[in-house]
Design a protein around this motif. Structure first.
Motif, short mmCIF file in Angstrom:
data_model
loop_
_atom_site.label_atom_id
_atom_site.label_comp_id
_atom_site.label_asym_id
_atom_site.label_seq_id
_atom_site.Cartn_x
_atom_site.Cartn_y
_atom_site.Cartn_z
N LYS A 98 66.94 -27.27 12.03
CA LYS A 98 67.48 -26.95 13.35
C LYS A 98 67.04 -25.55 13.73
CE LYS A 98 71.80 -29.59 13.75
NZ LYS A 98 73.28 -29.47 13.82
N GLY A 122 72.39 -27.19 2.05
CA GLY A 122 72.48 -28.44 1.29
C GLY A 122 73.72 -29.23 1.63
N LEU A 123 74.20 -29.95 0.63
CA LEU A 123 75.28 -30.91 0.88
C LEU A 123 76.65 -30.25 1.05
CD1 LEU A 123 74.38 -33.75 -1.65
CD2 LEU A 123 74.27 -33.90 0.85
N LEU A 124 77.39 -30.80 1.98
CA LEU A 124 78.76 -30.33 2.20
C LEU A 124 79.63 -30.57 0.97
CD1 LEU A 124 80.95 -29.32 4.13
CD2 LEU A 124 81.16 -31.65 5.00
N MET A 161 80.56 -41.04 4.42
CA MET A 161 79.39 -40.67 3.60
C MET A 161 79.80 -39.62 2.57
SD MET A 161 76.33 -40.74 2.59
CE MET A 161 75.18 -41.58 3.67
N ASN A 162 80.55 -38.63 3.01
CA ASN A 162 80.97 -37.57 2.08
C ASN A 162 81.86 -38.14 0.97
OD1 ASN A 162 79.54 -35.42 3.14
ND2 ASN A 162 81.06 -35.06 4.72
N ALA A 220 76.85 -24.17 8.29
CA ALA A 220 75.77 -24.94 7.66
C ALA A 220 74.43 -24.35 8.07
CB ALA A 220 75.86 -26.40 8.12
N PRO A 274 83.53 -26.97 8.11
CA PRO A 274 82.09 -26.80 8.23
C PRO A 274 81.59 -27.04 9.66
CG PRO A 274 82.54 -29.02 7.50
CD PRO A 274 83.88 -28.38 7.77
N GLY A 275 80.48 -26.45 9.97
CA GLY A 275 79.89 -26.70 11.29
C GLY A 275 78.68 -25.82 11.50
N SER A 276 78.07 -26.00 12.66
CA SER A 276 76.92 -25.17 13.01
C SER A 276 77.40 -23.87 13.66
CB SER A 276 76.00 -25.91 13.98
OG SER A 276 75.61 -27.14 13.43
N MET A 296 80.42 -39.58 8.91
CA MET A 296 80.23 -38.41 8.06
C MET A 296 81.31 -38.36 6.97
SD MET A 296 79.03 -34.82 9.56
CE MET A 296 80.57 -34.14 10.09
N ARG A 323 87.60 -31.28 10.26
CA ARG A 323 86.71 -31.47 11.41
C ARG A 323 87.56 -31.67 12.66
NH1 ARG A 323 81.54 -30.28 11.84
NH2 ARG A 323 81.01 -32.16 12.99
N PHE A 335 76.52 -22.12 3.90
CA PHE A 335 76.08 -23.00 2.81
C PHE A 335 74.82 -23.74 3.21
CE2 PHE A 335 77.09 -27.44 4.05
CZ PHE A 335 77.86 -27.22 5.18
N TYR A 360 80.68 -40.69 14.88
CA TYR A 360 79.88 -39.79 14.04
C TYR A 360 80.75 -39.16 12.95
CZ TYR A 360 77.36 -35.44 12.90
OH TYR A 360 76.76 -34.40 12.26
O1 PNS Z 1 78.88 -28.43 14.03
P1 PNS Z 1 78.11 -29.64 13.60
O2 PNS Z 1 76.63 -29.44 13.86
O3 PNS Z 1 78.64 -30.91 14.17
O4 PNS Z 1 78.30 -29.74 11.99
C1 PNS Z 1 77.72 -30.78 11.25
C2 PNS Z 1 77.77 -30.46 9.76
C3 PNS Z 1 77.11 -29.12 9.48
C4 PNS Z 1 79.21 -30.39 9.30
C5 PNS Z 1 77.04 -31.60 8.99
O5 PNS Z 1 75.76 -31.75 9.50
C6 PNS Z 1 76.95 -31.32 7.50
O6 PNS Z 1 77.91 -31.46 6.78
N1 PNS Z 1 75.77 -30.88 7.02
C7 PNS Z 1 75.54 -30.59 5.62
C8 PNS Z 1 74.60 -31.64 5.00
C9 PNS Z 1 75.36 -32.84 4.46
O7 PNS Z 1 76.19 -32.72 3.59
N2 PNS Z 1 75.03 -34.03 4.99
C10 PNS Z 1 75.64 -35.27 4.53
C11 PNS Z 1 76.96 -35.57 5.19
S1 PNS Z 1 76.71 -36.35 6.72
#
Ligand code: PNS
Length: 167
Positions: free
Chosen positions: A41, A71-73, A104-105, A36, A7-9, A101, A87, A69, A97
């Motif tokens: 953003k 919402g939540l990863l 949290m996931n 995402a 996942p990522g931006s 993450m 990642r 996607f 970070y």
């Molecule tokens: O490329 P990035 O911006 O570092 O990616 C970050 C990303 C998209 C992987 C992260 O923000 C994400 O998983 N967003 C989805 C929302 C989510 O699940 N948030 C809770 C976990 S921190």
């Protein structure tokens, strides 16, 4: 069949991202690049543009799928049937970070495993943010993104500058 979700931006997709997709492709049967979509953003590229660009850059790598996607990863992992999240870790500064993450996931979904991979040294300082910055300021950014991405990013910058100038 083992599937990893990356996942990522991806705003935009860089050589660092491509490097990870290639490496993950050697370990997993399927790599899903998951863009995402975050309404808070304001990305340079739309989701559709990012998806098209990633598909173009990965067209020769087998078993790569590009999805978006919201919402939540952890929900995306379920939806796309992935076994783990991938990642990239470029430098120590990414670690805090990324660890937060990943934890949290896993707290949200006990089965959510995160796998970290490191890019090659020459990609270890490349980020989408820096590519955008140097490209906007007129530097040659072609060493940091896949060749197919160069004209796409250049065209976007021209379009943005035209809009800025009100043309
Ligand atoms: O490329 P990035 O911006 O570092 O990616 C970050 C990303 C998209 C992987 C992260 O923000 C994400 O998983 N967003 C989805 C929302 C989510 O699940 N948030 C809770 C976990 S921190």
């Amino acid at each position: 069949m083992k599937t990893v979700l990356y996942p990522g931006s991806f705003d935009p997709f860089t050589n660092g991202h491509l490097d990870l997709v290639v490496r993950a492709g050697r370990l997993f049967d399927r790599v899903i690049v998951a863009i995402a979509v975050n309404s808070q953003k304001s990305p340079m590229f739309t989701m559709e543009e990012r998806k098209a660009l990633i598909e173009l850059c990965c067209r020769e790598i087998p078993h790569v799928q590009v999805v978006a996607f919201r919402g939540l990863l952890v929900d995306a992992i379920e939806e796309f049937g992935a076994n783990a999240v991938l990642r990239g870790l470029r430098a120590f500064s990414d670690f805090e970070y990324e660890l937060q993450m990943a934890l949290m996931n896993r707290s949200l979904r006990h089965s959510c495993e995160t796998i970290f991979m490191t890019p090659t040294q020459e990609n270890s300082f490349v980020s989408s943010h820096m590519v955008k910055e140097v490209a906007m300021l007129g530097a040659d950014f072609s060493a940091y993104v896949p060749p197919a991405a160069v004209p796409v990013i250049a065209a976007k910058i021209r379009e943005m500058k035209r809009k800025e100038e009100g043309k």
